[in-house]
Design a protein around this motif. Structure first.
Motif, PDB file in Angstrom:
ATOM      1  N   TYR A  26      56.924  77.692   0.507  1.00 35.44           N
ATOM      2  CA  TYR A  26      56.273  77.955   1.791  1.00 35.44           C
ATOM      3  C   TYR A  26      55.084  78.875   1.544  1.00 35.44           C
ATOM      4  CZ  TYR A  26      60.578  76.002   3.602  1.00 35.44           C
ATOM      5  OH  TYR A  26      61.626  75.174   3.858  1.00 35.44           O
ATOM      6  N   LEU A  27      53.907  78.421   1.953  1.00 31.06           N
ATOM      7  CA  LEU A  27      52.677  79.159   1.674  1.00 31.06           C
ATOM      8  C   LEU A  27      52.155  79.912   2.894  1.00 31.06           C
ATOM      9  CD1 LEU A  27      50.943  76.308  -0.345  1.00 31.06           C
ATOM     10  CD2 LEU A  27      52.385  78.168  -1.221  1.00 31.06           C
ATOM     11  N   ARG A  28      52.317  79.331   4.074  1.00 29.20           N
ATOM     12  CA  ARG A  28      51.857  79.931   5.334  1.00 29.20           C
ATOM     13  C   ARG A  28      52.829  79.548   6.439  1.00 29.20           C
ATOM     14  NH1 ARG A  28      47.159  77.943   3.104  1.00 29.20           N
ATOM     15  NH2 ARG A  28      45.536  79.484   2.765  1.00 29.20           N
ATOM     16  N   PRO A  29      52.925  80.360   7.486  1.00 24.34           N
ATOM     17  CA  PRO A  29      53.778  79.975   8.610  1.00 24.34           C
ATOM     18  C   PRO A  29      53.149  78.838   9.423  1.00 24.34           C
ATOM     19  CG  PRO A  29      52.699  82.066   9.069  1.00 24.34           C
ATOM     20  CD  PRO A  29      52.353  81.694   7.651  1.00 24.34           C
ATOM     21  N   ALA A  30      53.990  78.030  10.014  1.00 22.41           N
ATOM     22  CA  ALA A  30      53.541  76.935  10.891  1.00 22.41           C
ATOM     23  C   ALA A  30      53.846  77.355  12.321  1.00 22.41           C
ATOM     24  CB  ALA A  30      54.259  75.650  10.540  1.00 22.41           C
ATOM     25  N   ILE A  31      52.847  77.930  12.994  1.00 27.82           N
ATOM     26  CA  ILE A  31      53.037  78.464  14.339  1.00 27.82           C
ATOM     27  C   ILE A  31      52.163  77.691  15.317  1.00 27.82           C
ATOM     28  CG2 ILE A  31      52.816  80.505  15.804  1.00 27.82           C
ATOM     29  CD1 ILE A  31      53.222  82.168  13.228  1.00 27.82           C
ATOM     30  N   THR A  37      51.910  65.519   7.049  1.00 28.66           N
ATOM     31  CA  THR A  37      52.465  65.472   5.696  1.00 28.66           C
ATOM     32  C   THR A  37      51.842  64.338   4.894  1.00 28.66           C
ATOM     33  OG1 THR A  37      54.293  64.050   6.385  1.00 28.66           O
ATOM     34  CG2 THR A  37      54.684  66.422   6.417  1.00 28.66           C
ATOM     35  N   THR A  38      51.762  64.571   3.608  1.00 30.58           N
ATOM     36  CA  THR A  38      51.321  63.559   2.661  1.00 30.58           C
ATOM     37  C   THR A  38      52.346  63.522   1.536  1.00 30.58           C
ATOM     38  OG1 THR A  38      49.009  64.024   3.151  1.00 30.58           O
ATOM     39  CG2 THR A  38      49.469  62.822   1.129  1.00 30.58           C
ATOM     40  N   ASN A  57      48.650  72.015   8.465  1.00 28.16           N
ATOM     41  CA  ASN A  57      48.563  72.211   9.914  1.00 28.16           C
ATOM     42  C   ASN A  57      47.389  71.406  10.453  1.00 28.16           C
ATOM     43  OD1 ASN A  57      46.247  73.731   9.330  1.00 28.16           O
ATOM     44  ND2 ASN A  57      47.195  75.693   9.808  1.00 28.16           N
ATOM     45  N   GLU A  58      47.128  71.550  11.740  1.00 27.60           N
ATOM     46  CA  GLU A  58      46.046  70.783  12.378  1.00 27.60           C
ATOM     47  C   GLU A  58      44.657  71.157  11.837  1.00 27.60           C
ATOM     48  OE1 GLU A  58      47.597  69.928  16.805  1.00 27.60           O
ATOM     49  OE2 GLU A  58      47.443  72.055  16.251  1.00 27.60           O
ATOM     50  N   GLN A  59      44.540  72.368  11.291  1.00 32.57           N
ATOM     51  CA  GLN A  59      43.261  72.799  10.717  1.00 32.57           C
ATOM     52  C   GLN A  59      43.139  72.400   9.239  1.00 32.57           C
ATOM     53  OE1 GLN A  59      45.254  75.027  12.619  1.00 32.57           O
ATOM     54  NE2 GLN A  59      44.030  74.353  14.362  1.00 32.57           N
ATOM     55  N   ALA A  64      52.873  74.175   3.047  1.00 32.78           N
ATOM     56  CA  ALA A  64      54.031  74.100   2.159  1.00 32.78           C
ATOM     57  C   ALA A  64      53.859  72.962   1.164  1.00 32.78           C
ATOM     58  CB  ALA A  64      55.308  73.884   2.966  1.00 32.78           C
ATOM     59  N   ILE A  65      54.523  73.137   0.025  1.00 31.74           N
ATOM     60  CA  ILE A  65      54.540  72.120  -1.025  1.00 31.74           C
ATOM     61  C   ILE A  65      55.996  71.865  -1.369  1.00 31.74           C
ATOM     62  CG2 ILE A  65      53.895  71.562  -3.398  1.00 31.74           C
ATOM     63  CD1 ILE A  65      51.655  73.698  -3.060  1.00 31.74           C
TER      64      ILE A  65
END
Length: 75
Positions: A26-31, A37-38, A57-59, A64-65
């Motif tokens: 997990y690299l950043r929170p998904a808020i 996903t790919t 995320n949308e940006q 996450a990997i």
């Protein structure tokens, strides 16, 4: 690019596969964002399959990997 699965192999995958290993970094929170996903098949062998998954995320920031290793043995 990863391998593309023929339809008959896709049907085989629908039966479920025993998991050998599963890891997520997990690299950043998904808020308050949709997730994109790919997935890339790295190996689709007779006994082992490996898939990498990137979650954005949308940006388009990488959140996450993941990497999953499965037994592909029939049975």
């Amino acid at each position: 690019h990863g391998d593309h699965l023929p339809v008959n192999q896709y049907e085989t995958l629908r039966r479920g596969l025993p998991t050998i290993n599963f890891r997520v970094d997990y690299l950043r929170p998904a808020i308050k964002t949709d997730l994109i996903t790919t997935a890339t098949v790295r190996r689709n062998g007779k006994s082992v399959g490996v898939v990498d998954v990137d979650v954005f995320n949308e940006q388009k920031a990488l959140l996450a990997i993941g990497r999953a290793t499965y037994s592909t043995l029939a049975g």
